[in-house]
Design an enzyme around this catalytic site. Sequence first.
Site, PDB file in Angstrom:
ATOM      1  N   ASN A 294       5.451  42.591   8.199  1.00  0.00           N
ATOM      2  CA  ASN A 294       5.722  41.343   8.915  1.00  0.00           C
ATOM      3  C   ASN A 294       7.232  41.270   9.111  1.00  0.00           C
ATOM      4  OD1 ASN A 294       6.017  38.794   9.895  1.00  0.00           O
ATOM      5  ND2 ASN A 294       5.313  37.728   8.052  1.00  0.00           N
ATOM      6  N   TRP A 295       7.641  41.590  10.333  1.00  0.00           N
ATOM      7  CA  TRP A 295       9.087  41.647  10.597  1.00  0.00           C
ATOM      8  C   TRP A 295       9.699  40.256  10.758  1.00  0.00           C
ATOM      9  CZ3 TRP A 295       9.267  46.270  14.627  1.00  0.00           C
ATOM     10  CH2 TRP A 295       9.106  47.475  13.929  1.00  0.00           C
ATOM     11  N   LYS A 296       8.859  39.239  10.852  1.00  0.00           N
ATOM     12  CA  LYS A 296       9.355  37.867  11.052  1.00  0.00           C
ATOM     13  C   LYS A 296      10.314  37.857  12.251  1.00  0.00           C
ATOM     14  CE  LYS A 296       8.459  37.075   6.209  1.00  0.00           C
ATOM     15  NZ  LYS A 296       8.788  36.387   4.966  1.00  0.00           N
TER      16      LYS A 296
ATOM     17  N   HIS B 104       0.765  31.815   8.126  1.00  0.00           N
ATOM     18  CA  HIS B 104       1.843  32.201   7.201  1.00  0.00           C
ATOM     19  C   HIS B 104       2.521  30.939   6.654  1.00  0.00           C
ATOM     20  CE1 HIS B 104       5.519  33.926   5.619  1.00  0.00           C
ATOM     21  NE2 HIS B 104       4.894  35.083   5.616  1.00  0.00           N
TER      22      HIS B 104
ATOM     23  N   GLU C 257       5.485  30.217   6.208  1.00  0.00           N
ATOM     24  CA  GLU C 257       6.648  29.764   6.991  1.00  0.00           C
ATOM     25  C   GLU C 257       6.197  28.928   8.182  1.00  0.00           C
ATOM     26  OE1 GLU C 257       8.410  33.650   7.388  1.00  0.00           O
ATOM     27  OE2 GLU C 257       8.919  33.623   5.253  1.00  0.00           O
TER      28      GLU C 257
ATOM     29  N   GLU D 238      -0.226  35.175  -0.685  1.00  0.00           N
ATOM     30  CA  GLU D 238       1.231  35.164  -0.712  1.00  0.00           C
ATOM     31  C   GLU D 238       1.719  33.922  -1.466  1.00  0.00           C
ATOM     32  OE1 GLU D 238       2.941  37.818   2.659  1.00  0.00           O
ATOM     33  OE2 GLU D 238       2.946  35.754   3.318  1.00  0.00           O
TER      34      GLU D 238
ATOM     35  N   GLY E  66      10.479  36.416  -0.235  1.00  0.00           N
ATOM     36  CA  GLY E  66      11.903  36.527   0.073  1.00  0.00           C
ATOM     37  C   GLY E  66      12.807  36.178  -1.095  1.00  0.00           C
TER      38      GLY E  66
ATOM     39  N   SER F 122       7.841  39.725  -1.939  1.00  0.00           N
ATOM     40  CA  SER F 122       8.817  40.635  -2.574  1.00  0.00           C
ATOM     41  C   SER F 122       8.199  41.971  -2.982  1.00  0.00           C
ATOM     42  CB  SER F 122       9.488  39.946  -3.768  1.00  0.00           C
ATOM     43  OG  SER F 122      10.195  38.788  -3.338  1.00  0.00           O
TER      44      SER F 122
ATOM     45  N   GLY G 149       7.487  41.734   3.891  1.00  0.00           N
ATOM     46  CA  GLY G 149       8.542  41.158   4.721  1.00  0.00           C
ATOM     47  C   GLY G 149       9.779  42.031   4.673  1.00  0.00           C
ATOM     48  N   GLY G 150      10.746  41.629   3.877  1.00  0.00           N
ATOM     49  CA  GLY G 150      12.062  42.276   3.832  1.00  0.00           C
ATOM     50  C   GLY G 150      12.034  43.797   3.778  1.00  0.00           C
TER      51      GLY G 150
HETATM   52  P1  13P Z   1       9.040  39.321   1.513  1.00  0.00           P
HETATM   53  O1  13P Z   1       8.393  40.686   1.355  1.00  0.00           O
HETATM   54  O2  13P Z   1      10.373  39.388   2.203  1.00  0.00           O
HETATM   55  O3  13P Z   1       9.065  38.564   0.238  1.00  0.00           O
HETATM   56  O4  13P Z   1       8.089  38.488   2.527  1.00  0.00           O
HETATM   57  C1  13P Z   1       6.740  38.402   2.265  1.00  0.00           C
HETATM   58  C2  13P Z   1       6.074  37.787   3.430  1.00  0.00           C
HETATM   59  O5  13P Z   1       6.253  36.625   3.719  1.00  0.00           O
HETATM   60  C3  13P Z   1       5.194  38.651   4.236  1.00  0.00           C
HETATM   61  O6  13P Z   1       4.451  37.893   5.139  1.00  0.00           O
END
Ligand code: 13P
Length: 259
Positions: free
Chosen positions: A16-18, A102, A104, A174, A180, A220, A241-242
């Site tokens: 998930n590149w956001k 998600h 967010e 999640e 994050g 994470s 994510g990251g």
């Molecule tokens: P991180 O891996 O950056 O914690 O993000 C997780 C996430 O929200 C994947 O959708």
Amino acid sequence: MSCYNEFVRVPIVAANWKMHQTLAQAQNFVERFRPLVRGVKSTEIVLAPPFTALAATQEALRGSQIRLAAQNMHYAEQGAYTGEISPPMLCELGCEYVILGHSERRAQFGEGDALINRKLQSAYAHELISILCVGENLDQREAGETEQILARQLDTDLEGLSAEQIGRLVIAYEPIWAIGTGRTASPQDAQAGARFIRGQIAARYGGRAAQALRVQYGGSVKPGNAAVLLAQPDIDGALVGGASLDPQEFAQIVRATAT
Ligand code: 13P
């Protein structure tokens, strides 16, 4: 041990590149990433770029086993919804998956469970596979409300879906406090969440749906912790994510599931 793990589920690891990666960065990522996962067949690999990079990413993925996902969508096919993207638009670009609900989007864009349910229904109608995100925040975890929160989210998010549809779904557990933050859930906590989700599905939709359902862990996930998280019996993959922004790191996470 899970009671549902005798069924072989194909692991699924998704990036998930956001709101990261321009067109050029997405193309560069794919160019570097493809050779690193060439030959990986036992794990489904999915990239979810921002909308603007979907077409270019799809083009760069041509001929590979890597699948494409969107990070969100509107439920309607078309209409006066300024700034929104419809399911047929995503299908036209070659998306097979869509991330829905998600945290967010729930927290920052006011998406509630009823809206997420409409999106899920629409994803099924357009043959997109949903990656539905659920999870508790830190206050809820510390108050001992994790299971209650997960149950409530599943209640509304999945309303009206059939057992057969649920079997094709991917649910990403999640925990919001792990996203994050570098604070990964322990393998035991991640497994407990995934197991609870599968148990809820079994209770509501029966054992077959629960066995087929794939549950990811997200929050994470890094190359250093992926293998132990993904070895848990109810965890069938990761939503990253990251660490998914770096081809080397993401490839290492994919390889942590590949047998
Ligand atoms: P991180 O891996 O950056 O914690 O993000 C997780 C996430 O929200 C994947 O959708």
